[in-house]
Motif scaffolding. Structure first.
Motif, PDB file in Angstrom:
ATOM      1  N   MET A   1       0.850  -1.189   0.000  1.00  0.00           N
ATOM      2  CA  MET A   1       0.000   0.000   0.000  1.00  0.00           C
ATOM      3  C   MET A   1       0.890   1.246   0.000  1.00  0.00           C
ATOM      4  SD  MET A   1      -3.026   1.080   2.684  1.00  0.00           S
ATOM      5  CE  MET A   1      -3.869  -0.476   2.367  1.00  0.00           C
ATOM      6  N   PRO A   2       0.568   2.251  -0.821  1.00  0.00           N
ATOM      7  CA  PRO A   2       1.424   3.442  -0.878  1.00  0.00           C
ATOM      8  C   PRO A   2       1.276   4.330   0.348  1.00  0.00           C
ATOM      9  CG  PRO A   2      -0.504   3.697  -2.296  1.00  0.00           C
ATOM     10  CD  PRO A   2      -0.537   2.285  -1.782  1.00  0.00           C
ATOM     11  N   VAL A   3       2.239   5.229   0.499  1.00  0.00           N
ATOM     12  CA  VAL A   3       2.181   6.259   1.528  1.00  0.00           C
ATOM     13  C   VAL A   3       1.500   7.486   0.921  1.00  0.00           C
ATOM     14  CG1 VAL A   3       3.548   7.823   2.956  1.00  0.00           C
ATOM     15  CG2 VAL A   3       4.217   5.420   2.731  1.00  0.00           C
ATOM     16  N   TYR A   4       0.534   8.044   1.632  1.00  0.00           N
ATOM     17  CA  TYR A   4      -0.201   9.204   1.132  1.00  0.00           C
ATOM     18  C   TYR A   4       0.174  10.452   1.924  1.00  0.00           C
ATOM     19  CZ  TYR A   4      -3.281   6.131  -1.561  1.00  0.00           C
ATOM     20  OH  TYR A   4      -3.769   5.217  -2.458  1.00  0.00           O
ATOM     21  N   SER A   5       0.355  11.534   1.197  1.00  0.00           N
ATOM     22  CA  SER A   5       0.521  12.830   1.833  1.00  0.00           C
ATOM     23  C   SER A   5      -0.859  13.402   2.137  1.00  0.00           C
ATOM     24  CB  SER A   5       1.294  13.779   0.909  1.00  0.00           C
ATOM     25  OG  SER A   5       1.237  15.109   1.395  1.00  0.00           O
ATOM     26  N   MET A   6      -0.940  14.334   3.066  1.00  0.00           N
ATOM     27  CA  MET A   6      -2.202  15.025   3.313  1.00  0.00           C
ATOM     28  C   MET A   6      -2.325  16.280   2.461  1.00  0.00           C
ATOM     29  SD  MET A   6      -2.958  14.673   7.394  1.00  0.00           S
ATOM     30  CE  MET A   6      -1.293  14.923   7.979  1.00  0.00           C
ATOM     31  N   THR A   7      -1.292  16.604   1.705  1.00  0.00           N
ATOM     32  CA  THR A   7      -1.298  17.794   0.864  1.00  0.00           C
ATOM     33  C   THR A   7      -1.629  17.403  -0.571  1.00  0.00           C
ATOM     34  OG1 THR A   7       0.394  18.828   2.246  1.00  0.00           O
ATOM     35  CG2 THR A   7       0.065  19.744   0.041  1.00  0.00           C
ATOM     36  N   GLY A   8      -2.609  18.061  -1.156  1.00  0.00           N
ATOM     37  CA  GLY A   8      -2.972  17.752  -2.527  1.00  0.00           C
ATOM     38  C   GLY A   8      -3.994  18.730  -3.071  1.00  0.00           C
ATOM     39  N   TYR A   9      -4.128  18.733  -4.374  1.00  0.00           N
ATOM     40  CA  TYR A   9      -5.097  19.630  -5.029  1.00  0.00           C
ATOM     41  C   TYR A   9      -5.587  18.968  -6.307  1.00  0.00           C
ATOM     42  CZ  TYR A   9      -7.061  23.531  -7.654  1.00  0.00           C
ATOM     43  OH  TYR A   9      -7.897  24.338  -8.376  1.00  0.00           O
ATOM     44  N   GLY A 257       0.893   7.973   9.416  1.00  0.00           N
ATOM     45  CA  GLY A 257       1.384   9.284   9.824  1.00  0.00           C
ATOM     46  C   GLY A 257       1.531   9.449  11.329  1.00  0.00           C
ATOM     47  N   LYS A 258       0.502   9.063  12.077  1.00  0.00           N
ATOM     48  CA  LYS A 258       0.547   9.247  13.534  1.00  0.00           C
ATOM     49  C   LYS A 258       1.626   8.372  14.163  1.00  0.00           C
ATOM     50  CE  LYS A 258      -4.272  10.678  14.132  1.00  0.00           C
ATOM     51  NZ  LYS A 258      -5.559  10.402  14.802  1.00  0.00           N
ATOM     52  N   ARG A 259       1.757   7.145  13.677  1.00  0.00           N
ATOM     53  CA  ARG A 259       2.786   6.246  14.195  1.00  0.00           C
ATOM     54  C   ARG A 259       4.184   6.790  13.892  1.00  0.00           C
ATOM     55  NH1 ARG A 259       4.128   2.709  18.084  1.00  0.00           N
ATOM     56  NH2 ARG A 259       5.599   1.144  17.336  1.00  0.00           N
ATOM     57  N   ILE A 264       9.328   9.544  15.449  1.00  0.00           N
ATOM     58  CA  ILE A 264      10.241  10.681  15.278  1.00  0.00           C
ATOM     59  C   ILE A 264      10.528  11.327  16.631  1.00  0.00           C
ATOM     60  CG2 ILE A 264      10.461  12.984  14.295  1.00  0.00           C
ATOM     61  CD1 ILE A 264      10.909  10.783  12.291  1.00  0.00           C
ATOM     62  N   GLN A 265       9.519  11.430  17.472  1.00  0.00           N
ATOM     63  CA  GLN A 265       9.724  11.966  18.821  1.00  0.00           C
ATOM     64  C   GLN A 265      10.694  11.088  19.605  1.00  0.00           C
ATOM     65  OE1 GLN A 265       6.064  12.922  20.941  1.00  0.00           O
ATOM     66  NE2 GLN A 265       5.010  13.295  19.022  1.00  0.00           N
ATOM     67  N   GLU A 266      10.550   9.766  19.465  1.00  0.00           N
ATOM     68  CA  GLU A 266      11.443   8.856  20.163  1.00  0.00           C
ATOM     69  C   GLU A 266      12.874   8.955  19.621  1.00  0.00           C
ATOM     70  OE1 GLU A 266      10.603   6.892  22.883  1.00  0.00           O
ATOM     71  OE2 GLU A 266       8.937   8.310  22.685  1.00  0.00           O
ATOM     72  N   LEU A 267      13.021   9.122  18.307  1.00  0.00           N
ATOM     73  CA  LEU A 267      14.357   9.314  17.729  1.00  0.00           C
ATOM     74  C   LEU A 267      15.017  10.557  18.310  1.00  0.00           C
ATOM     75  CD1 LEU A 267      13.942   8.578  13.889  1.00  0.00           C
ATOM     76  CD2 LEU A 267      15.186   7.207  15.567  1.00  0.00           C
ATOM     77  N   GLN A 300       8.485  16.701   7.544  1.00  0.00           N
ATOM     78  CA  GLN A 300       7.852  15.973   6.451  1.00  0.00           C
ATOM     79  C   GLN A 300       6.800  14.986   6.941  1.00  0.00           C
ATOM     80  OE1 GLN A 300       8.394  17.127   3.512  1.00  0.00           O
ATOM     81  NE2 GLN A 300       9.964  18.487   4.322  1.00  0.00           N
ATOM     82  N   VAL A 301       7.072  14.366   8.075  1.00  0.00           N
ATOM     83  CA  VAL A 301       6.116  13.394   8.625  1.00  0.00           C
ATOM     84  C   VAL A 301       4.794  14.060   8.969  1.00  0.00           C
ATOM     85  CG1 VAL A 301       5.668  11.997  10.695  1.00  0.00           C
ATOM     86  CG2 VAL A 301       7.781  11.676   9.426  1.00  0.00           C
ATOM     87  N   GLN A 302       4.823  15.368   9.301  1.00  0.00           N
ATOM     88  CA  GLN A 302       3.595  16.084   9.613  1.00  0.00           C
ATOM     89  C   GLN A 302       2.611  16.083   8.445  1.00  0.00           C
ATOM     90  OE1 GLN A 302       2.939  17.351  12.672  1.00  0.00           O
ATOM     91  NE2 GLN A 302       4.900  16.546  13.343  1.00  0.00           N
ATOM     92  N   ASN A 303       3.111  15.840   7.233  1.00  0.00           N
ATOM     93  CA  ASN A 303       2.256  15.859   6.052  1.00  0.00           C
ATOM     94  C   ASN A 303       1.773  14.475   5.624  1.00  0.00           C
ATOM     95  OD1 ASN A 303       2.376  18.683   5.533  1.00  0.00           O
ATOM     96  ND2 ASN A 303       4.445  18.429   4.781  1.00  0.00           N
ATOM     97  N   ILE A 304       2.173  13.447   6.324  1.00  0.00           N
ATOM     98  CA  ILE A 304       1.785  12.082   5.917  1.00  0.00           C
ATOM     99  C   ILE A 304       0.480  11.689   6.590  1.00  0.00           C
ATOM    100  CG2 ILE A 304       2.449   9.652   6.051  1.00  0.00           C
ATOM    101  CD1 ILE A 304       5.317  10.430   5.656  1.00  0.00           C
ATOM    102  N   GLU A 305      -0.397  11.097   5.785  1.00  0.00           N
ATOM    103  CA  GLU A 305      -1.730  10.701   6.301  1.00  0.00           C
ATOM    104  C   GLU A 305      -1.615   9.601   7.358  1.00  0.00           C
ATOM    105  OE1 GLU A 305      -5.942  10.097   4.153  1.00  0.00           O
ATOM    106  OE2 GLU A 305      -4.456   8.575   3.637  1.00  0.00           O
TER     107      GLU A 305
END
Length: 305
Positions: A1-9, A257-259, A264-267, A300-305
C-alpha cells in the motif's frame, strides 16, 4: 500500500451546452459546473464545503464520498456554477426585472439612502435564476468522483516523494549510528582510566607506587558507575530499532502518519540523550547531526496521512 501525503489539489469542470432553455434569440444558455478540492495537513479529517445554494443539498453525499476515501487532512471543497447564453452574458428575463424593480422600490420606501441595484447585481440574479432550473444530481457526483480520484493521485505522488526523502534520512541516520557505535567502548575505557589517574593524583602517590587495595576498589567502583552514566550503547540500540520500525512502516504504507510522528519523537529523545551523556566532541557532533536530520524528518512526517 502506498504512503499518502495530506497535501494535494485537484479540480475539474463539466460543461453542459444547450442544457438550459433560453428564450433569447441569440441562442440557448450554457452552464459549466466547476469543482475543486484542496487539502493540507491536520491531525484529523476536517471538511469544509463552499457550495452555491443550488448545490447545498449535495453536501451530505459529497461528505460521505470524501470520508470514504480520506482519513486525515484539512480538506476544502469548492463548487461553482457559471451559466451564460450564447453571447456570454446571462440574460435577465422581463419577469425577473419586474421583481427586482418592485423589490428595489419597496426597499427605498423604507431606506431612502440604500444604493440602487447595479448592472452587475442584476446579472448575478439572472445567472442564479438560470442555474436554478437545472437538476445537477446527474452531473455533480460523477464529477466529484473524478476530482477525488485525482486528489488521491496527487496525494499519493506527494507521499511517494516524502517516503523517498525519509528513506534517505534513515540511511544517513544509520551511518551516523554506525560511526558512534565503536566510539562507545573507547570512551568508556578512556573515562575509566582518566578517573583512576585523577584518583591517584588526588592521593598524591608517586610513580611506581600502588594504591591500597580498598582505595583501588573504591576507585574502580566510582569509575564503573561513571562509565555506566556516559555509556550511550543503549541509546544507539533503541535508535536503530526505531529506524527499523520507520522503514517497515514506509514499506507497509497506508495510515502511518501518527505512528511515524511518535517514532520521530522517540528518535529525537535518543539523539538528545546521546548528546547530554557525551564526553567526547566527536560524539557530540554526531548527536547534533542526528538531531538536524530528525528535525527534517519531523517536518515531512507532519504531512503524511
Amino acid at each position: 500500500m502506498p504512503v499518502y501525503s495530506m497535501t494535494g489539489y485537484a479540480s475539474a469542470q463539466h460543461s453542459t451546452a444547450n442544457a438550459l432553455p433560453n428564450a433569447d434569440s441569440r441562442g440557448p444558455a450554457a452552464a459549466q459546473l466547476g469543482l475543486e478540492i484542496r487539502s493540507v495537513n491536520s491531525r484529523f479529517l476536517d471538511l469544509t464545503f463552499r457550495l452555491p445554494e443550488d448545490l447545498r443539498q449535495f453536501e451530505p453525499t459529497l461528505r460521505d464520498l470524501i470520508i470514504g476515501k480520506l482519513k486525515r487532512g484539512k480538506v476544502e471543497v469548492r463548487a461553482s456554477i457559471e451559466t451564460t447564453n450564447a453571447s456570454g452574458v446571462p440574460e435577465a428575463s422581463p419577469k425577473l426585472l419586474q421583481r427586482l424593480n418592485s423589490a428595489q422600490d419597496s426597499i427605498k420606501s423604507w431606506l431612502p439612502l440604500a444604493s440602487p441595484l447595479s448592472v452587475a447585481d442584476v446579472l448575478r440574479f439572472a445567472a442564479s435564476e438560470q442555474s436554478g432550473v437545472r437538476d445537477w444530481s446527474e452531473d455533480l457526483m460523477p464529477l466529484a468522483q473524478t476530482v477525488v480520484k485525482e486528489l488521491l493521485g496527487a496525494r499519493q505522488r506527494e507521499g511517494g516523494r516524502l517516503s523517498s526523502m525519509l528513506s534517505e534520512r534513515l540511511e544517513q541516520l544509520r551511518a551516523l549510528a554506525a560511526q558512534a557505535t565503536p566510539l562507545v567502548p573507547q570512551l568508556v575505557e578512556q573515562q575509566r582510566q582518566r578517573f583512576l589517574d585523577r584518583w591517584k593524583e588526588a592521593m598524591a602517590l608517586t610513580e611506581g607506587s600502588t594504591l591500597p587495595e580498598a582505595a583501588q576498589d573504591r576507585a574502580l567502583t566510582e569509575a564503573t558507575a561513571f562509565a555506566i552514566r556516559i555509556d550511550v550503547a543503549e541509546e544507539i540500540t533503541r535508535l536503530n530499532s526505531h529506524l527499523d520500525e520507520i522503514e517497515r512502516l514506509l514499506k507497509k504504507g497506508g495510515e502511518v502518519g501518527k505512528r511515524l510522528d511518535f517514532l520521530i519523537q522517540e528518535l529525537h529523545r535518543e539523539a538528545n540523550t546521546m548528546g547530554s551523556k557525551s564526553t567526547a566532541l566527536e560524539l557530540t557532533h554526531i548527536s547534533v547531526d542526528m538531531k538536524v536530520l530528525i528535525e527534517q524528518m519531523r517536518e515531512q512526517v507532519q504531512n503524511i496521512e
